[in-house]
Structures are given as C-alpha cells and as structure tokens.
Design an enzyme around this catalytic site. Structure first.
Site, PDB file in Angstrom:
ATOM      1  N   SER A   1      -3.510  -0.386  -4.671  1.00 30.01           N
ATOM      2  CA  SER A   1      -3.102  -1.887  -5.099  1.00 30.01           C
ATOM      3  C   SER A   1      -3.778  -2.706  -6.054  1.00 30.01           C
ATOM      4  O   SER A   1      -5.401  -2.049  -6.771  1.00 30.01           O
ATOM      5  CB  SER A   1      -2.935  -3.207  -4.324  1.00 30.01           C
ATOM      6  OG  SER A   1      -4.366  -3.657  -4.103  1.00 30.01           O
TER       7      SER A   1
ATOM      8  N   ASP B   1     -25.311  -1.210  -1.652  1.00 31.23           N
ATOM      9  CA  ASP B   1     -27.561  -0.971  -2.301  1.00 31.23           C
ATOM     10  C   ASP B   1     -26.585   0.900  -1.793  1.00 31.23           C
ATOM     11  O   ASP B   1     -27.856   1.907  -2.201  1.00 31.23           O
ATOM     12  CB  ASP B   1     -27.950  -1.383  -0.740  1.00 31.23           C
ATOM     13  CG  ASP B   1     -28.159  -3.097  -1.554  1.00 31.23           C
ATOM     14  OD1 ASP B   1     -27.958  -2.952  -2.579  1.00 31.23           O
ATOM     15  OD2 ASP B   1     -28.503  -3.691  -0.876  1.00 31.23           O
TER      16      ASP B   1
ATOM     17  N   HIS C   1      -8.520   1.745  -5.697  1.00 36.06           N
ATOM     18  CA  HIS C   1      -7.704   0.901  -5.207  1.00 36.06           C
ATOM     19  C   HIS C   1      -6.326   1.129  -4.810  1.00 36.06           C
ATOM     20  O   HIS C   1      -5.785   1.615  -6.420  1.00 36.06           O
ATOM     21  CB  HIS C   1      -7.831  -0.370  -5.611  1.00 36.06           C
ATOM     22  CG  HIS C   1      -9.372  -0.761  -5.024  1.00 36.06           C
ATOM     23  ND1 HIS C   1      -9.764  -0.818  -4.014  1.00 36.06           N
ATOM     24  CD2 HIS C   1     -10.496  -1.158  -6.003  1.00 36.06           C
ATOM     25  CE1 HIS C   1     -11.314  -1.638  -3.979  1.00 36.06           C
ATOM     26  NE2 HIS C   1     -11.188  -1.170  -5.501  1.00 36.06           N
TER      27      HIS C   1
ATOM     28  N   HIS D   1     -15.285  -6.297  -1.955  1.00 37.56           N
ATOM     29  CA  HIS D   1     -15.582  -7.651  -1.686  1.00 37.56           C
ATOM     30  C   HIS D   1     -17.125  -8.596  -1.019  1.00 37.56           C
ATOM     31  O   HIS D   1     -16.714  -9.632  -1.001  1.00 37.56           O
ATOM     32  CB  HIS D   1     -13.601  -8.727  -1.242  1.00 37.56           C
ATOM     33  CG  HIS D   1     -12.403  -7.696  -2.075  1.00 37.56           C
ATOM     34  ND1 HIS D   1     -12.523  -7.245  -3.167  1.00 37.56           N
ATOM     35  CD2 HIS D   1     -12.009  -7.032  -1.193  1.00 37.56           C
ATOM     36  CE1 HIS D   1     -11.748  -6.555  -3.649  1.00 37.56           C
ATOM     37  NE2 HIS D   1     -10.714  -6.913  -2.380  1.00 37.56           N
TER      38      HIS D   1
ATOM     39  N   TYR E   1       0.650  -1.338  -0.008  1.00 34.29           N
ATOM     40  CA  TYR E   1       0.405   0.292  -0.264  1.00 34.29           C
ATOM     41  C   TYR E   1       0.917   1.492  -0.199  1.00 34.29           C
ATOM     42  O   TYR E   1      -0.252   2.027  -0.011  1.00 34.29           O
ATOM     43  CB  TYR E   1      -0.908  -0.094   1.238  1.00 34.29           C
ATOM     44  CG  TYR E   1      -2.648  -0.893   1.448  1.00 34.29           C
ATOM     45  CD1 TYR E   1      -2.677  -1.444   0.233  1.00 34.29           C
ATOM     46  CD2 TYR E   1      -1.644  -2.320   2.368  1.00 34.29           C
ATOM     47  CE1 TYR E   1      -3.483  -2.215   0.224  1.00 34.29           C
ATOM     48  CE2 TYR E   1      -2.620  -3.483   1.812  1.00 34.29           C
ATOM     49  CZ  TYR E   1      -3.380  -3.231   1.058  1.00 34.29           C
ATOM     50  OH  TYR E   1      -4.578  -4.476   0.517  1.00 34.29           O
TER      51      TYR E   1
HETATM   52  C1  DQA Z   1      -7.191  -1.586  -1.106  1.00 34.90           C
HETATM   53  C2  DQA Z   1      -7.843  -3.301  -1.448  1.00 34.90           C
HETATM   54  C3  DQA Z   1      -8.336  -4.298  -0.855  1.00 34.90           C
HETATM   55  O1  DQA Z   1      -8.756  -5.282  -1.335  1.00 34.90           O
HETATM   56  C4  DQA Z   1      -8.630  -4.257   0.000  1.00 34.90           C
HETATM   57  O2  DQA Z   1      -9.264  -5.158   1.251  1.00 34.90           O
HETATM   58  C5  DQA Z   1      -7.504  -3.319   0.943  1.00 34.90           C
HETATM   59  C6  DQA Z   1      -7.045  -2.536   0.507  1.00 34.90           C
HETATM   60  C7  DQA Z   1      -6.536  -1.073  -2.066  1.00 34.90           C
HETATM   61  O3  DQA Z   1      -6.909   0.611  -2.014  1.00 34.90           O
HETATM   62  O4  DQA Z   1      -5.946  -1.618  -2.729  1.00 34.90           O
HETATM   63  O5  DQA Z   1      -8.209  -2.860   2.231  1.00 34.90           O
HETATM   64  O6  DQA Z   1      -8.393  -1.820  -1.313  1.00 34.90           O
END
Ligand code: DQA
Length: 163
Positions: free
Chosen positions: A116, A101, A114, A94, A37
């Site tokens: 990552s 909603d 995201h 996920h 991250y």
């Molecule tokens: C995330 C990716 C998600 O899978 C993970 O649960 C996170 C961070 C990201 O910013 O890459 O907490 O959202």
C-alpha cells in the site's frame, strides 16, 4: 568485488542470493484487508519472485515471520551468504529500531517495499525506521513493487560486479 559476475561460464559463477523478507501479518495476504493489500497470496508473490529471479540469474530466498526476533536472527544468518535484501517490514517499519539495527549491521543493499501507499494512509505509517538505510523505497504499487525491487537490486549487483 563482493558479487561474482554472471557473465562467462555459468557453472563457474553461482547465482547471487537475494532474500525477500516479509514482516508480521503478511502471511495473511489474500484475505487480509484485500481492499488495501489486494488479493494475491504470499505464496503467489513468492512464486513469482522465484521465477523472476531465475530469469535474472538470482536465487531468491523468501522468508516470513510474525516475530521481530526471528526476522533479526534471519537477517544475521544471511550476512555472508546473500548479496541483498528486499524487505516489506510491515508493521515493524514504523516501530522497530532492532530491525533497522540488524539491517544496518549486515550492511547489505536493501530495497524497502510496501504493497500500500503508506504515505496516503494514517499518519503513523509515514515514519519508517528502515527507509534511511535503504537503497530505495517502493510503496503503493502492490505485488509488482517486489518485482521492481528485485530488478533494481539485480541491476545494482550487476553494476557493482563490473566495477
Ligand atoms: C505494509 C504497510 C504497513 O503500514 C502495514 O503495517 C503492513 C503492510 C504494506 O505492505 O503496505 O503490515 O507494509
């Protein structure tokens, strides 16, 4: 025409508000799995987004919570005050039908971010409940992804205001 145009007298056209929502565990950015991250803290990311918002004529409201219900409540609370949402739903991406909603209910334009690349990681991260209702998704570009998302929303608001 939902969003006021930013042309003309700035005193007469208040800056549209965009919420930047960060989901669970993102408060630990900077120390949380930095190999995945990065080293930026959430505070640094928010500060940069507020600054960028000023340049774009957007008032940025950052919000972070580790609690699904608090995020749902926050989304409800900005229904009539905000023109769009940048959201990193983190783990809730996920799993959470309730979050999806809530986002669908307020019917604001959303960009999902995201840090990552969730498609290059575990299989369970490939499914997002939010993506199908988002304007777009930015994944894997680190903190810059939030900036691209904010710019994209600002451009969209500008476009809809002039229609
Ligand atoms: C995330 C990716 C998600 O899978 C993970 O649960 C996170 C961070 C990201 O910013 O890459 O907490 O959202």
């Amino acid at each position: 025409m939902k969003t006021p145009s930013r042309s003309g007298n700035p005193a007469a056209t208040p800056a549209p508000h965009i919420a930047v929502i960060h989901g669970p565990n993102l408060n630990l950015l900077g120390t949380r799995e930095p190999n995945i991250y990065g080293s930026s803290t959430l505070e640094e990311i928010n500060r940069r987004l507020i600054e960028l918002g000023r340049e774009l004529g957007i008032a940025v409201s950052p919000f972070q919570s580790n609690h699904e219900g608090e995020i749902v409540d926050f989304i409800h609370s900005i229904r009539d005050t905000h023109a769009g949402i940048v959201i990193n739903p983190a783990g809730l991406t996920h799993t959470s039908v309730a979050l999806r909603d809530a986002l669908a209910a307020v019917a604001l334009p959303i960009v999902e971010v995201h840090l990552s690349n969730t498609h290059a990681r575990e299989e369970f991260r490939r499914r997002s409940y939010v993506s199908p209702i988002a304007l777009g998704v930015i994944s894997g570009l680190g903190p810059a992804g939030y900036e691209f998302a904010l710019k994209a929303l600002a451009a969209r608001l500008e476009q809809t205001a002039s229609e």
